[in-house]
Design an enzyme around this catalytic site. Sequence first.
Site, PDB file in Angstrom:
ATOM      1  N   PHE A 121     -46.630   0.509 -28.888  1.00  0.00           N
ATOM      2  CA  PHE A 121     -47.977   0.575 -28.500  1.00  0.00           C
ATOM      3  C   PHE A 121     -48.218   1.121 -27.366  1.00  0.00           C
ATOM      4  O   PHE A 121     -47.728   1.331 -26.266  1.00  0.00           O
ATOM      5  CB  PHE A 121     -47.735  -1.084 -27.755  1.00  0.00           C
ATOM      6  CG  PHE A 121     -48.424  -2.114 -27.396  1.00  0.00           C
ATOM      7  CD1 PHE A 121     -49.723  -2.587 -28.644  1.00  0.00           C
ATOM      8  CD2 PHE A 121     -50.057  -2.046 -26.814  1.00  0.00           C
ATOM      9  CE1 PHE A 121     -50.228  -3.645 -28.674  1.00  0.00           C
ATOM     10  CE2 PHE A 121     -51.283  -2.594 -26.502  1.00  0.00           C
ATOM     11  CZ  PHE A 121     -51.856  -3.707 -27.809  1.00  0.00           C
ATOM     12  N   ASP A 169     -56.711  -0.941 -25.800  1.00  0.00           N
ATOM     13  CA  ASP A 169     -56.329  -1.898 -24.968  1.00  0.00           C
ATOM     14  C   ASP A 169     -55.427  -2.378 -24.457  1.00  0.00           C
ATOM     15  O   ASP A 169     -54.285  -2.461 -25.318  1.00  0.00           O
ATOM     16  CB  ASP A 169     -57.331  -3.314 -24.369  1.00  0.00           C
ATOM     17  CG  ASP A 169     -57.608  -4.389 -25.514  1.00  0.00           C
ATOM     18  OD1 ASP A 169     -57.544  -3.725 -26.696  1.00  0.00           O
ATOM     19  OD2 ASP A 169     -56.947  -5.405 -25.450  1.00  0.00           O
ATOM     20  N   ARG A 171     -58.743   0.626 -21.923  1.00  0.00           N
ATOM     21  CA  ARG A 171     -59.431   1.163 -22.876  1.00  0.00           C
ATOM     22  C   ARG A 171     -60.310   2.851 -22.085  1.00  0.00           C
ATOM     23  O   ARG A 171     -60.394   3.424 -22.679  1.00  0.00           O
ATOM     24  CB  ARG A 171     -60.485   0.131 -23.158  1.00  0.00           C
ATOM     25  CG  ARG A 171     -60.375  -0.564 -23.385  1.00  0.00           C
ATOM     26  CD  ARG A 171     -61.530  -1.508 -24.188  1.00  0.00           C
ATOM     27  NE  ARG A 171     -61.376  -3.466 -24.717  1.00  0.00           N
ATOM     28  CZ  ARG A 171     -61.312  -3.809 -25.871  1.00  0.00           C
ATOM     29  NH1 ARG A 171     -60.400  -2.491 -26.787  1.00  0.00           N
ATOM     30  NH2 ARG A 171     -60.402  -4.786 -26.100  1.00  0.00           N
ATOM     31  N   ASP A 211     -60.053   1.644 -34.711  1.00  0.00           N
ATOM     32  CA  ASP A 211     -59.066   2.145 -33.808  1.00  0.00           C
ATOM     33  C   ASP A 211     -58.189   2.577 -34.245  1.00  0.00           C
ATOM     34  O   ASP A 211     -57.430   3.873 -34.447  1.00  0.00           O
ATOM     35  CB  ASP A 211     -59.309   1.755 -32.265  1.00  0.00           C
ATOM     36  CG  ASP A 211     -58.934   0.020 -32.158  1.00  0.00           C
ATOM     37  OD1 ASP A 211     -58.965  -0.286 -33.446  1.00  0.00           O
ATOM     38  OD2 ASP A 211     -59.267  -0.213 -31.442  1.00  0.00           O
ATOM     39  N   LYS A 256     -50.538   2.925 -38.122  1.00  0.00           N
ATOM     40  CA  LYS A 256     -49.187   2.637 -37.991  1.00  0.00           C
ATOM     41  C   LYS A 256     -48.082   2.356 -38.990  1.00  0.00           C
ATOM     42  O   LYS A 256     -48.704   0.665 -39.034  1.00  0.00           O
ATOM     43  CB  LYS A 256     -49.113   1.713 -36.899  1.00  0.00           C
ATOM     44  CG  LYS A 256     -48.873   1.877 -35.604  1.00  0.00           C
ATOM     45  CD  LYS A 256     -48.356   0.809 -34.348  1.00  0.00           C
ATOM     46  CE  LYS A 256     -49.124   0.760 -33.266  1.00  0.00           C
ATOM     47  NZ  LYS A 256     -49.827  -0.454 -32.026  1.00  0.00           N
ATOM     48  N   LYS A 258     -63.655  -4.416 -29.818  1.00  0.00           N
ATOM     49  CA  LYS A 258     -64.046  -4.074 -29.282  1.00  0.00           C
ATOM     50  C   LYS A 258     -63.735  -1.842 -28.961  1.00  0.00           C
ATOM     51  O   LYS A 258     -64.045  -0.420 -28.831  1.00  0.00           O
ATOM     52  CB  LYS A 258     -63.729  -3.728 -27.948  1.00  0.00           C
ATOM     53  CG  LYS A 258     -64.334  -5.593 -27.313  1.00  0.00           C
ATOM     54  CD  LYS A 258     -64.354  -5.309 -25.592  1.00  0.00           C
ATOM     55  CE  LYS A 258     -64.273  -6.868 -25.740  1.00  0.00           C
ATOM     56  NZ  LYS A 258     -63.830  -7.146 -24.497  1.00  0.00           N
ATOM     57  N   GLY A 259     -62.523  -2.080 -29.872  1.00  0.00           N
ATOM     58  CA  GLY A 259     -60.943  -0.850 -29.796  1.00  0.00           C
ATOM     59  C   GLY A 259     -61.861   0.519 -30.421  1.00  0.00           C
ATOM     60  O   GLY A 259     -61.791   1.604 -29.836  1.00  0.00           O
ATOM     61  N   ASP A 297     -52.782  -1.375 -38.143  1.00  0.00           N
ATOM     62  CA  ASP A 297     -51.441  -1.939 -37.943  1.00  0.00           C
ATOM     63  C   ASP A 297     -50.917  -2.971 -38.887  1.00  0.00           C
ATOM     64  O   ASP A 297     -50.697  -2.043 -39.801  1.00  0.00           O
ATOM     65  CB  ASP A 297     -51.912  -2.302 -36.404  1.00  0.00           C
ATOM     66  CG  ASP A 297     -50.393  -3.211 -36.060  1.00  0.00           C
ATOM     67  OD1 ASP A 297     -49.307  -2.214 -36.052  1.00  0.00           O
ATOM     68  OD2 ASP A 297     -50.411  -3.999 -35.638  1.00  0.00           O
TER      69      ASP A 297
HETATM   70  P1  IMP Z   1     -54.771  -5.498 -37.965  1.00  0.00           P
HETATM   71  O1  IMP Z   1     -55.190  -6.155 -38.329  1.00  0.00           O
HETATM   72  O2  IMP Z   1     -52.631  -6.113 -37.721  1.00  0.00           O
HETATM   73  O3  IMP Z   1     -54.266  -3.844 -38.840  1.00  0.00           O
HETATM   74  O4  IMP Z   1     -54.711  -4.972 -36.034  1.00  0.00           O
HETATM   75  C1  IMP Z   1     -55.619  -4.184 -35.858  1.00  0.00           C
HETATM   76  C2  IMP Z   1     -55.828  -4.236 -34.368  1.00  0.00           C
HETATM   77  O5  IMP Z   1     -55.257  -4.509 -34.388  1.00  0.00           O
HETATM   78  C3  IMP Z   1     -57.140  -2.988 -33.614  1.00  0.00           C
HETATM   79  O6  IMP Z   1     -58.304  -2.849 -34.096  1.00  0.00           O
HETATM   80  C4  IMP Z   1     -56.606  -3.592 -32.849  1.00  0.00           C
HETATM   81  O7  IMP Z   1     -57.341  -3.607 -31.670  1.00  0.00           O
HETATM   82  C5  IMP Z   1     -55.044  -3.744 -32.109  1.00  0.00           C
HETATM   83  N1  IMP Z   1     -53.863  -2.611 -32.357  1.00  0.00           N
HETATM   84  C6  IMP Z   1     -52.631  -3.041 -33.278  1.00  0.00           C
HETATM   85  N2  IMP Z   1     -52.261  -1.997 -32.616  1.00  0.00           N
HETATM   86  C7  IMP Z   1     -52.504  -1.652 -31.144  1.00  0.00           C
HETATM   87  C8  IMP Z   1     -52.010  -0.627 -30.311  1.00  0.00           C
HETATM   88  O8  IMP Z   1     -50.975  -0.531 -29.907  1.00  0.00           O
HETATM   89  N3  IMP Z   1     -52.565  -0.912 -29.134  1.00  0.00           N
HETATM   90  C9  IMP Z   1     -53.703  -1.241 -29.246  1.00  0.00           C
HETATM   91  N4  IMP Z   1     -55.179  -2.284 -29.571  1.00  0.00           N
HETATM   92  C10 IMP Z   1     -53.745  -2.687 -31.115  1.00  0.00           C
HETATM   93 MG    MG Z   2     -59.094  -2.932 -32.754  1.00  0.00          MG
END
Ligand code: IMP
Ligand code: MG
Length: 178
Positions: A151, A158, A164, A99, A130, A42-43, A102
Amino acid sequence: MKNDIEEVLISKEDIDLKVKEMGKQISEDYKGKDLLLIGVLKGAFIFLADLMRHISIPVEVDFMAVSSYGTSTKSSGVVRIMKDLDSTIEGKEILFVEDIIDTGLTLNYLIKNFKTRGAKSVNACTLLDKPERREADVSVKYKGFDIPDKFIVGYGLDYAQKYRNLDQIYILKEEAYN
Ligand code: IMP
Ligand code: MG
């Protein structure tokens, strides 16, 4: 709720300027092409809605919902597709809109998966990154801001489905999720 917020990381003004700039760049790069934006729910929904309005070429939009997080703040590394596309992607130039990146595991999975589905090109656009937390080697064509390993919430992001609706990007206090 506001008590869980540490400080503003990126202001509304800075977000707006950046999103406008990214929309302009995408419009130039995809001129004359069949662009399909895929929002990762949803982000990304707020970023995508703003970004689209700064894209001046014809563009389609669709959404996918994936899950790798649950309510914790750490990626499980397992990506589940909760909602797939409505559109066909054959011959289209795909731009995933995220969004935040990570670990990169989510996007890495999506890009790999879509390269086998007949799209003309598959690229990604993220508002936030990040870099310190990267686990998968994923390439991103458009990136808004590099941020520290904190975070964050707001502007679509969220913590346990809350925050959000905040219109700036905030750092969440560690005691709020520890
Ligand atoms: P990844 O697969 O670890 O890159 O995850 C990415 C997803 O994790 C993003 O689309 C967000 O939904 C969530 N996410 C990662 N870091 C944060 C944060 O600091 N705040 C909120 N959601 C996060
Ligand atoms: Mg996301």
